[in-house]
Design an enzyme around this catalytic site. Structure first.
Site, PDB file in Angstrom:
ATOM      1  N   ARG A 242       0.803  -1.218   0.000  1.00  0.00           N
ATOM      2  CA  ARG A 242       0.000   0.000   0.000  1.00  0.00           C
ATOM      3  C   ARG A 242       0.838   1.271   0.000  1.00  0.00           C
ATOM      4  O   ARG A 242       0.611   2.160  -0.815  1.00  0.00           O
ATOM      5  CB  ARG A 242      -0.921  -0.009   1.213  1.00  0.00           C
ATOM      6  N   THR A 243       1.775   1.341   0.913  1.00  0.00           N
ATOM      7  CA  THR A 243       2.545   2.577   1.029  1.00  0.00           C
ATOM      8  C   THR A 243       3.377   2.799  -0.224  1.00  0.00           C
ATOM      9  O   THR A 243       3.463   3.908  -0.748  1.00  0.00           O
ATOM     10  CB  THR A 243       3.454   2.530   2.278  1.00  0.00           C
TER      11      THR A 243
ATOM     12  N   LYS B 152      22.382  -9.552  -0.493  1.00  0.00           N
ATOM     13  CA  LYS B 152      23.737  -9.975  -0.850  1.00  0.00           C
ATOM     14  C   LYS B 152      24.754  -9.563   0.196  1.00  0.00           C
ATOM     15  O   LYS B 152      25.959  -9.592  -0.044  1.00  0.00           O
ATOM     16  CB  LYS B 152      24.141  -9.355  -2.194  1.00  0.00           C
TER      17      LYS B 152
ATOM     18  N   ARG C  89      11.745   2.525   3.250  1.00  0.00           N
ATOM     19  CA  ARG C  89      11.114   1.788   4.349  1.00  0.00           C
ATOM     20  C   ARG C  89      12.120   0.758   4.831  1.00  0.00           C
ATOM     21  O   ARG C  89      12.777   0.085   4.025  1.00  0.00           O
ATOM     22  CB  ARG C  89       9.842   1.092   3.890  1.00  0.00           C
TER      23      ARG C  89
ATOM     24  N   HIS D 128       6.169   6.793  10.958  1.00  0.00           N
ATOM     25  CA  HIS D 128       5.643   6.642   9.604  1.00  0.00           C
ATOM     26  C   HIS D 128       4.998   7.992   9.289  1.00  0.00           C
ATOM     27  O   HIS D 128       3.781   8.130   9.329  1.00  0.00           O
ATOM     28  CB  HIS D 128       4.616   5.500   9.579  1.00  0.00           C
TER      29      HIS D 128
END
Ligand SMILES: [Zn+2]
Lengths: 426, 310
Positions: free
Chosen positions: B62-63, B90, B112, B140
């Site tokens: 969603r974000t 990695k 994020r 957030h």
């Protein structure tokens, strides 16, 4: 090499002999001479200690020198050099190396590397094989190989039965058991649990994680009648528990580190990985309680928990960063701050940094008694300096005190009469 | 919009560094962009030629979609790097990744990360503007702003409101941003949830901790529920969803205690029947979909403002 000196005009601080006086000190062939002895002064090299404190060599009973295994962070020689420049003539190095120091071979290797180093290096061996918390290491053999204490520092002993047996068995060899007190399940966070952790969204470590284990060690020591030493005390409740135990006559001793009486968890703000250590920086109330403990004798020693890490481990996200900070070069000025604030006297400072560590570890040093080995430190208490990265002697730079102005530091250290560090000469 | 004000932030790392004035300015800007999404041709050339990288170290549909829609409506070029395809797997460090991306000269990096403070670190190593799209249990901010935008639309103000937040406050960056935002705007925030999910020190952050569902919801203007997770890293926080829904779920009956015109909010995705009963989530009081719509507008505003257009 010359091992005979005439240290002039200093203020001798020797709490073991209840001395705090202006005076001269004579050292002949690496030993301290009685003040009235017949010394041929012409044979002595003069050191002018005017304006300085002359103390027994400082002993840091809790450092991590990373050798063997992680020499890119520190090694025995570099760590000893950092110790000397911080005023320490001896350090006790924790066994969480790679491999873990649970064998006479590793003890011997450490002592070999320490030959000719800038400070004495006493190995602390593991309590359990591999510090896995399962089986006891061979304390007798480790003692014979030079270990002065046992500890599973960094990996708290989870099994209470094993800890009990360690205290009992260590007493047969005169070894101190040094306990890193953190309940592993409770201590799974990355900083002190409280308002700052909540604000930063970081997982907390409650003060109870430490206090629970401190009480367990006290209960075991009390029941068995054996002794235990509590490493790096950080909480008010731990201080209270130790104070009460001492009042009951339990053979418990304890240390704290300069960061616990200097900083609080506010230092983590901005996700400062150089303020991340185990146990974590606590609240102001805890800091005050630790200071109280240093003042009233509840805490016996100041030890640095010098824990070098490279930028690989520290220049990273806070959660991913390694625990620990270096401390050998800042312990003295930070401790002298307590003297300047009138919290402790110079004599008490020397008890915390020399007399008691020597007694707890059962090693020589800790006094300026006639005939004693000439391990000593000359300290200029009003020497102000900025602690810059360029000036750090340790291989690693992970310190929250970087670029701070500090006051008071060692001018010279001597081990058995041998000059190991001199600020003028550098 | 007020004149003489310049948006002072290069990065949006959290609500904690936004002033009351900043927040109002962002919301005003978002309001002015909202209309674009209602047009038949939903695109303006404002950020044409700008490169925006979505750097997602944690799964998010969603974000990420909301930021991407926002960027595309402003004509920016967007690139998505998600954890599965990124170098994180990695063994490359965040700093290496940051420097690599930085060398391609993006204008904005939206990040994020499951570690609190990761966006702050990124901001120290890149030239681009950094927008925090959620970091650990920290903040957030775009969610907090879209929550405030939605409330402002419906209530006409952001002050003197009673905001109730129910659920996992401990791990919720949404709750942390909401607490910071609503208290800064002059509203009161009260929270409730199982004690295992209430962190220490919330009072110092300005939130009152309630002792029952009834207490937290009573006379509330806003009832915000949070998505619940049963277990995190072997930490036994809750025995079961079933018990959570019975003891802590927000029901229609409970909503009867709130103000009659109270709004129901949720950052999504909703565990229907767990933290929020379906009849509440779908009621006329629910503004959950308005939150989603406003999310695009708020994110357009943030992209616009960090590019120095304030
Ligand atoms: Zn330790």
């Amino acid at each position: 090499m010359n091992r005979s000196w005439w240290i002039k005009n200093g203020r001798l601080i020797d709490p073991a002999n209840k001395v705090d006086d202006q005076g001269d000190l004579y050292i002949v062939d690496g030993r301290i001479c009685p003040p009235d002895s017949e010394v041929d002064r012409a044979q002595l090299e003069v050191i002018d200690a005017a304006g300085c404190l002359v103390t027994p060599g400082l002993i840091d009973m809790h450092v991590h020198l990373r050798e063997p295994g992680q020499e890119y962070k520190e090694d025995i020689v570099s760590g000893a050099r950092a110790a000397a420049s911080g005023g320490f003539t001896a350090v006790a190095c924790m066994p969480n190396t790679r491999p873990v120091n649970d064998s006479s071979a590793v003890c011997a290797m450490i002592r070999q590397q320490a030959r000719g180093a800038a400070a004495r290096v006493y190995p602390v061996a593991a309590i359990s094989k591999g510090s896995r918390g399962e089986e006891l290491a061979e304390f007798g053999e480790l003692r014979d190989a030079g270990a002065v204490a046992v500890s599973d520092d960094g990996l708290p002993v989870h099994d209470s039965q094993l800890m009990r047996r360690a205290m009992e068995y260590a007493s047969d060899f005169g070894l101190a058991v040094i306990a890193h007190c953190e309940d592993p399940a409770l201590a799974s966070g990355v900083m002190n649990e409280g308002e700052v952790a909540t604000r930063l969204g970081l997982k907390g470590i409650p003060t109870a994680a430490e206090s629970i284990m401190v009480y367990r060690e006290i209960a075991l020591a009390e029941f068995t009648g054996k002794r235990v030493h509590i490493a790096h005390v950080s909480t008010a409740m731990s201080v209270d528990l130790i104070r009460a135990a001492k009042a009951r006559g339990v053979a418990v001793s304890a240390e704290t580190a300069p960061h616990y009486f200097t900083l609080t968890d506010q230092a983590v703000d901005g996700y400062q990985t150089n303020a991340k250590m185990n146990p974590p920086l606590r609240s102001e109330a805890d800091r005050q309680a630790v200071i109280q403990g240093l003042q009233d004798g509840t805490l016996d020693a100041i030890a640095t928990d010098h824990a070098p890490h490279s930028s690989l481990e520290k220049e990273t996200e806070f959660d991913a960063a390694a625990f620990g900070i270096i401390g050998l070069e800042t312990a003295l000025p930070l401790s002298l701050e307590l003297v300047r604030q009138g919290v402790i006297s110079e004599s008490r400072l020397v008890e915390l940094l020399a007399v008691n560590p020597a007694r707890i570890l059962g090693v020589e040093g800790g006094s300026l008694s006639p005939g004693a080995v000439a391990d000593l430190t000359i300290i200029k208490p009003d020497d102000r300096f900025v602690y810059t990265a360029a000036a750090i002697v340790s291989k690693s730079h992970n310190t929250p005190f970087l670029d701070r102005t500090l006051e008071g530091r060692a001018q010279l250290t001597m081990v058995a009469g041998e000059l190991k560090f001199s600020r003028q000469a550098r | 919009m007020n004149t003489g004000y310049f948006f002072p932030h290069r990065h949006i790392l959290g609500i904690d560094h936004l002033s009351r004035e900043d927040i109002l300015y962002i919301l005003d800007t978002a309001e002015s962009f909202k209309e674009i999404s209602a047009r038949p041709i939903k695109k303006v050339p404002t950020l044409r030629g700008h490169t925006i990288i979505n750097l997602f170290f944690e799964p998010s549909t969603r974000t990420r979609l909301s930021f991407e829609v926002a960027a595309k409506r402003m004509s920016a070029d967007t690139f998505n790097i998600s954890a599965s395809t990124s170098s994180a797997t990695k063994g490359e460090t965040l700093i290496d990744t940051a420097r690599n991306i930085s060398a391609m000269h993006p204008d904005i990096i939206i990040i994020r990360h499951s570690f609190s403070g990761a966006p702050h670190m990124l901001a120290r190593y890149v030239d681009a503007a950094v927008i925090n799209a959620g970091d650990g249990a920290h903040e957030h901010p775009s969610q907090g702003l879209l929550d405030m935008m939605t409330v402002k639309e419906h209530k006409g103000r952001l002050h003197d409101l009673k905001v109730a937040i129910v659920g996992d406050i401990l791990h919720s960056r949404v709750a942390h941003s909401a607490i910071q935002g609503f208290t800064r705007m002059g509203s009161s925030v009260q929270v409730y949830g199982p004690s295992t999910l209430i962190p220490k020190g919330l009072e110092q952050l300005g939130a009152r901790v309630c002792t029952s569902l009834e207490e937290v919801v009573r006379d509330a203007d806003i009832v915000m529920t949070l998505r619940i997770q049963k277990e995190r890293q072997n930490d036994p926080l809750l025995p079961s969803f079933r018990e959570y829904s019975r003891q802590f779920g927000v029901t229609k009956q409970l909503m009867g205690l709130a103000k009659p015109d109270a709004l129901v909010m949720h950052p999504g995705p909703v565990n229907r029947g767990v933290e929020l009963m379906p009849e509440v989530a779908d009621s006329s009081q629910s503004v959950i979909l308005n939150q989603v719509t406003n999310g695009v507008a708020v994110r357009m505003a943030l992209l616009y403002l960090v590019m120095g257009n304030g």
